[in-house]
Scaffold this motif. Structure first.
Motif, short mmCIF file in Angstrom:
data_model
loop_
_atom_site.label_atom_id
_atom_site.label_comp_id
_atom_site.label_asym_id
_atom_site.label_seq_id
_atom_site.Cartn_x
_atom_site.Cartn_y
_atom_site.Cartn_z
N LEU A 187 4.57 -0.58 3.68
CA LEU A 187 5.03 1.00 3.31
C LEU A 187 5.95 0.96 4.09
CD1 LEU A 187 1.62 2.27 3.41
CD2 LEU A 187 3.19 2.19 1.70
N TYR A 188 6.64 0.57 5.86
CA TYR A 188 6.84 0.53 6.69
C TYR A 188 8.86 0.40 5.86
CZ TYR A 188 9.92 -0.68 10.93
OH TYR A 188 11.32 -0.55 11.20
N TYR A 189 8.39 -1.24 5.29
CA TYR A 189 9.82 -1.52 4.17
C TYR A 189 10.31 -0.78 3.11
CZ TYR A 189 10.07 -5.34 7.74
OH TYR A 189 9.73 -6.31 9.08
N PHE A 190 8.79 -0.25 2.80
CA PHE A 190 8.94 0.68 1.53
C PHE A 190 9.54 2.01 1.67
CE2 PHE A 190 6.76 3.91 -1.17
CZ PHE A 190 7.37 2.89 -2.75
N GLY B 97 17.84 -0.67 -2.37
CA GLY B 97 17.35 -1.08 -3.86
C GLY B 97 16.17 -2.06 -4.26
N VAL B 98 17.12 -2.99 -3.55
CA VAL B 98 16.16 -3.69 -4.24
C VAL B 98 14.79 -4.36 -3.56
CG1 VAL B 98 15.83 -7.23 -4.72
CG2 VAL B 98 17.68 -5.94 -5.42
N LEU B 99 15.20 -4.34 -2.24
CA LEU B 99 14.07 -4.43 -1.21
C LEU B 99 12.62 -3.70 -1.69
CD1 LEU B 99 11.96 -5.03 0.71
CD2 LEU B 99 13.55 -3.76 2.62
N TRP B 100 13.18 -2.02 -1.86
CA TRP B 100 12.48 -0.49 -1.96
C TRP B 100 11.89 -0.71 -3.33
CZ3 TRP B 100 15.17 4.49 -3.96
CH2 TRP B 100 14.26 5.68 -4.25
N ILE B 101 12.37 -1.36 -4.67
CA ILE B 101 11.65 -0.99 -6.17
C ILE B 101 10.82 -2.51 -5.99
CG2 ILE B 101 12.65 -0.88 -8.31
CD1 ILE B 101 12.42 1.06 -6.76
N LEU C 131 4.77 7.59 -11.25
CA LEU C 131 5.67 8.30 -11.43
C LEU C 131 6.97 7.62 -10.75
CD1 LEU C 131 7.34 10.72 -12.76
CD2 LEU C 131 6.51 11.83 -9.72
N ASN C 132 6.85 7.62 -9.52
CA ASN C 132 8.10 6.61 -8.82
C ASN C 132 7.92 5.03 -9.60
OD1 ASN C 132 8.50 8.10 -6.85
ND2 ASN C 132 8.38 7.18 -5.38
N THR C 133 7.33 4.50 -10.77
CA THR C 133 7.21 3.10 -11.87
C THR C 133 7.85 4.06 -12.70
OG1 THR C 133 5.14 2.32 -10.52
CG2 THR C 133 5.39 1.78 -12.57
N LEU C 134 7.41 4.74 -13.27
CA LEU C 134 7.84 5.21 -14.60
C LEU C 134 9.38 5.95 -14.29
CD1 LEU C 134 6.40 8.17 -16.92
CD2 LEU C 134 8.82 8.11 -15.90
N LEU C 135 9.68 6.87 -12.90
CA LEU C 135 11.01 6.97 -13.01
C LEU C 135 12.43 6.06 -12.74
CD1 LEU C 135 10.57 10.37 -11.23
CD2 LEU C 135 11.35 10.15 -13.49
N SER C 136 11.87 4.53 -12.35
CA SER C 136 12.36 3.54 -11.59
C SER C 136 13.42 2.53 -13.00
CB SER C 136 11.48 2.65 -10.92
OG SER C 136 10.69 2.12 -11.75
N LEU D 217 7.64 -1.32 -4.55
CA LEU D 217 7.21 -0.10 -5.50
C LEU D 217 6.76 -1.35 -6.74
CD1 LEU D 217 6.79 3.04 -6.75
CD2 LEU D 217 8.67 1.72 -7.82
N TYR D 218 6.48 -2.13 -7.31
CA TYR D 218 6.86 -2.67 -8.46
C TYR D 218 5.17 -3.87 -7.61
CZ TYR D 218 10.24 -1.50 -11.75
OH TYR D 218 11.14 -0.81 -11.92
N TYR D 219 5.14 -3.94 -6.02
CA TYR D 219 4.66 -5.30 -5.90
C TYR D 219 3.02 -3.95 -5.76
CZ TYR D 219 0.80 -6.50 -1.38
OH TYR D 219 0.24 -6.66 -0.76
N PHE D 220 3.07 -2.74 -5.13
CA PHE D 220 1.65 -1.88 -4.88
C PHE D 220 1.59 -1.69 -6.32
CE2 PHE D 220 4.57 0.01 -1.00
CZ PHE D 220 3.37 -1.14 -0.20
#
Length: 190
Positions: A84-87, A46-50, A172-177, A53-56
């Motif tokens: 994007l692979y890790y994301f 989750g830390v890696l994903w979000i 939208l993902n940033t908003l929902l996070s 997301l925030y990096y992008f």
């Protein structure tokens, strides 16, 4: 020392060994189970994903216009595809470990169907937001980015429509996070 910490695989392996040693030392007060291991991995992924997301959304996308054209291929050809692979895999494993936690905790169905009441419904809302976010990653953002980055053949028109589509899904993902993380943290389910 710099050489040792320069090898990411070695750093990850040492981190894993230290985590296992910590687990062994505290097994009496913090028992190891499928649920606890899934929680640990859920947090990691989750830390890696979000984080990505925030990096992008906060770093890469807003600053691409400031990068000289001759330097952009370093981002679009090397950094973005790796990120994007890790994301996308972090998104998949975050969802998978979250579902394992809910399953082993005995509340998966109640949470997803909003039949558990109270905090089960709260975690269910967080789970549905995470599922929507993962869907966006795999079925909107990733296919669009493949076109934008030239990883798949796409016409100029397809690339032009892929950009806004990926941006909207990512925002939208940033908003929902934000509410998703609150739901996950606040539900306090064991």
């Amino acid at each position: 020392m710099a050489k040792l910490f320069g090898n990411l695989n070695l750093v990850m392996l040492i981190g894993l060994v230290v985590a296992i040693a910590l687990m062994a030392c505290f097994m009496g007060s913090a028992p190891i189970s499928v649920n606890t291991v899934a929680r640990w991995l859920h947090l990691f992924f989750g830390v890696l994903w979000i984080g990505l997301l925030y990096y992008f959304n906060f770093v890469q996308v807003p600053n691409m216009g400031k990068i000289a054209d001759e330097h952009k291929p370093a981002i679009t050809g090397t950094i973005a595809p790796a990120a994007l692979y890790y994301f996308r895999w972090a998104a998949a494993f975050t969802v998978l470990t979250g579902l394992i936690i809910a399953w082993t905790g005995g509340y998966l169905v109640d949470a997803l169907t909003f039949k558990g009441g109270g905090n089960f419904n709260l975690i269910g809302a967080g789970m549905w937001m995470a599922l929507l976010m993962a869907f966006n990653v795999w079925f909107i953002i990733w296919p669009a980015q493949q076109k934008i980055l030239g990883l798949v053949d796409a016409s100029a028109e397809e690339k032009a429509t892929a950009g806004p589509r990926a941006l909207i899904a990512s925002r939208l993902n940033t908003l929902l996070s934000i509410p998703m993380m609150w739901a996950m943290v606040s539900a306090n389910l064991g």
